[in-house]
Design an enzyme around this catalytic site. Structure first.
Site, PDB file in Angstrom:
ATOM      1  N   ASP A  76      -4.204  -7.553  -4.800  1.00 22.81           N
ATOM      2  CA  ASP A  76      -3.011  -6.879  -5.277  1.00 22.81           C
ATOM      3  C   ASP A  76      -2.340  -7.716  -6.373  1.00 22.81           C
ATOM      4  O   ASP A  76      -3.025  -8.242  -7.248  1.00 22.81           O
ATOM      5  CB  ASP A  76      -2.070  -6.594  -4.102  1.00 22.81           C
ATOM      6  CG  ASP A  76      -0.983  -5.583  -4.423  1.00 22.81           C
ATOM      7  OD1 ASP A  76      -1.250  -4.368  -4.370  1.00 22.81           O
ATOM      8  OD2 ASP A  76       0.149  -6.011  -4.722  1.00 22.81           O
TER       9      ASP A  76
ATOM     10  N   TYR B  34       7.382  -4.779 -10.203  1.00 22.32           N
ATOM     11  CA  TYR B  34       6.864  -3.614 -10.909  1.00 22.32           C
ATOM     12  C   TYR B  34       7.668  -3.352 -12.176  1.00 22.32           C
ATOM     13  O   TYR B  34       7.105  -3.013 -13.227  1.00 22.32           O
ATOM     14  CB  TYR B  34       6.905  -2.385  -9.994  1.00 22.32           C
ATOM     15  CG  TYR B  34       5.894  -2.455  -8.869  1.00 22.32           C
ATOM     16  CD1 TYR B  34       4.649  -1.853  -8.989  1.00 22.32           C
ATOM     17  CD2 TYR B  34       6.187  -3.132  -7.684  1.00 22.32           C
ATOM     18  CE1 TYR B  34       3.715  -1.920  -7.964  1.00 22.32           C
ATOM     19  CE2 TYR B  34       5.264  -3.209  -6.657  1.00 22.32           C
ATOM     20  CZ  TYR B  34       4.025  -2.611  -6.800  1.00 22.32           C
ATOM     21  OH  TYR B  34       3.105  -2.693  -5.791  1.00 22.32           O
TER      22      TYR B  34
ATOM     23  N   HIS C  43      -7.540  -2.256   1.057  1.00 24.15           N
ATOM     24  CA  HIS C  43      -6.657  -3.077   0.229  1.00 24.15           C
ATOM     25  C   HIS C  43      -6.172  -4.341   0.929  1.00 24.15           C
ATOM     26  O   HIS C  43      -6.017  -5.375   0.300  1.00 24.15           O
ATOM     27  CB  HIS C  43      -5.466  -2.214  -0.185  1.00 24.15           C
ATOM     28  CG  HIS C  43      -4.584  -2.849  -1.209  1.00 24.15           C
ATOM     29  ND1 HIS C  43      -4.982  -3.033  -2.513  1.00 24.15           N
ATOM     30  CD2 HIS C  43      -3.311  -3.322  -1.129  1.00 24.15           C
ATOM     31  CE1 HIS C  43      -3.994  -3.592  -3.194  1.00 24.15           C
ATOM     32  NE2 HIS C  43      -2.972  -3.780  -2.379  1.00 24.15           N
TER      33      HIS C  43
END
Length: 416
Positions: free
Chosen positions: A208, A341, A394
């Site tokens: 990630d 983000y 993930h």
């Protein structure tokens, strides 16, 4: 009364301790301090959590639907009840405190990290880096096997000294108080941490955002990085049509399938990349809302039966998921963590990404959110190992720890 996190940051200036192998005079001259840290959530914070969970007002759900609208209400109700009535934070806290933890200040931000040294003095230093919505809790089942492999059926020669930082804005690390803390700046912070610990040569591992940050780290500080192991290899389609078309049919089929699946899974990226502060109000105030936001990612990004309401239970324990969620709750870090983000979208890198010369390994789990063909990756990384995994998604360190461990060991064994 100061907040819990502000008290943590104040503690950084108390009880200095030097990392093993660090020159005391040099550290003192540099004005750096590394402080032992122990997780100790106040009892009143746990009581407040239980009160809020008891008052949770969960939404109704259309009959005969599962997870397609988002977090399944039946599963969430059971998770909230377990969190309130059965989950033992003190037990999880004790397990996390079995690791050696420290705090230091870098670039004006308090950085929390696990620094678990192996009994093997020749162990390879390895930084393992989490992403969102991950935390150091992701790694608690692999740190022991990494540092003391002989105690888990492995070979002592494969031992690592493990450094597992909480990213700035995540968990027990401080939240940056200025704009611009993008992945590049985080990579520079983590490189500075390794230097402060006295490690001149070390390996990197992550998924990630951890993989993205590690890529920048390996690019900008290649002289210090032995190898880069990633379970989240990202690379843009090559400009050369011949190279682009060199991807195998199986790779392109898998990539296209994941792209189609993720088309309905990126809403979180849009809001966290544009209005994280607005989202944070609800998630920081409601533990049920926080749990719904995070557990939906565990469900959507893992190799499970997604048609089953309880598909998650086949791969993840509620204790493991709630430990991760609780770290976000108790540290009130969901908003500051989501800002990565925003910063990534709005703050350009000072040094554009280059070709990663450092030997790189890709552990490719089939239900990863994005899949990159090997030939594409080779245009941007020095790929020396590429392992298509038989299963997994993930959250590899939690979902398939044995597969991940063996690949990490095999890769770094090849570099010795």
């Amino acid at each position: 009364m100061p907040s819990f996190k502000s008290m943590l940051i104040l503690l950084v200036t108390v009880m200095p301790v030097l990392a093993p192998g660090t020159d005391a005079q040099a550290q003192s001259a540099a004005g750096t301090t590394i402080t032992p840290f122990e997780i100790a959530i106040p009892e009143q914070a746990i009581t407040d959590l239980h009160r809020r969970l008891e008052m949770a007002r969960l939404p109704a759900q259309i009959p005969d639907t599962g997870w397609e609208y988002g977090t399944n209400s039946q599963y969430l109700k059971e998770l909230v009840e377990y969190w309130r009535n059965e989950f033992d934070w003190r037990q999880q806290e004790e397990e996390l405190n079995a690791f050696d933890q420290y705090m230091t200040i870098i670039d004006g931000v308090a950085i929390h990290f696990i620094h678990q040294r192996s009994s093997n003095p020749d162990a390879t230093p390895l930084m393992i880096t989490h992403g969102w919505p991950g935390s150091i809790a992701e790694f608690r089942h692999i740190i022991g096997p990494l540092t003391e492999p002989q105690n888990y059926g492995g070979n002592a020669e494969d031992a690592f000294h493990v450094i597992a930082p909480s990213l700035p804005g995540f968990g027990f690390s401080g939240a940056p108080q200025e704009r611009g803390y993008n992945p590049e700046r985080m990579a520079q912070t983590l490189a500075a941490l390794m230097q402060r610990l006295g490690y001149e040569r070390y390996g990197l591992q992550g998924g990630d955002w951890g993989a993205i940050i590690n890529r920048i780290h390996a690019d900008q500080f290649a002289e210090h990085v032995i190898g880069l192991h990633s379970n989240f290899v990202l690379a843009s389609p090559p400009e050369d049509p011949a190279v682009r078309d060199a991807a195998t049919e199986a790779e392109m089929t898998a990539r296209t399938a994941r792209q189609a699946y993720m088309a309905n899974e990126v809403g979180y990226q849009q809001i966290q990349g544009t209005k994280p502060q607005t989202l944070g109000v609800g998630l920081n105030d409601s533990p049920a809302g926080l749990a719904a936001w995070i557990v939906e990612k565990f469900h959507g990004w893992s190799d499970i039966d997604q048609q089953s309401v309880h598909g998650l239970d086949a791969k993840f324990s509620k204790d493991d998921m709630l430990t991760d969620i609780s770290l976000y709750w108790f540290t009130a870090s969901i908003t500051s963590s989501a800002r990565i983000y925003y910063e990534s979208r709005h703050v350009a890198m000072q040094e554009p990404l280059g070709y990663v010369d450092v030997p790189t390994a890709g552990a490719i789990f089939p239900k990863e959110i994005y899949l990159t063909p090997r030939r594409w990756a080779e245009e941007q990384y020095n790929i020396v190992r590429w392992t298509p995994m038989p299963r997994g998604g993930h959250f590899a360190a939690m979902e398939e720890p044995e597969l991940l461990l063996e690949d990490i060991r095999a890769f770094y064994r090849s570099l010795r």
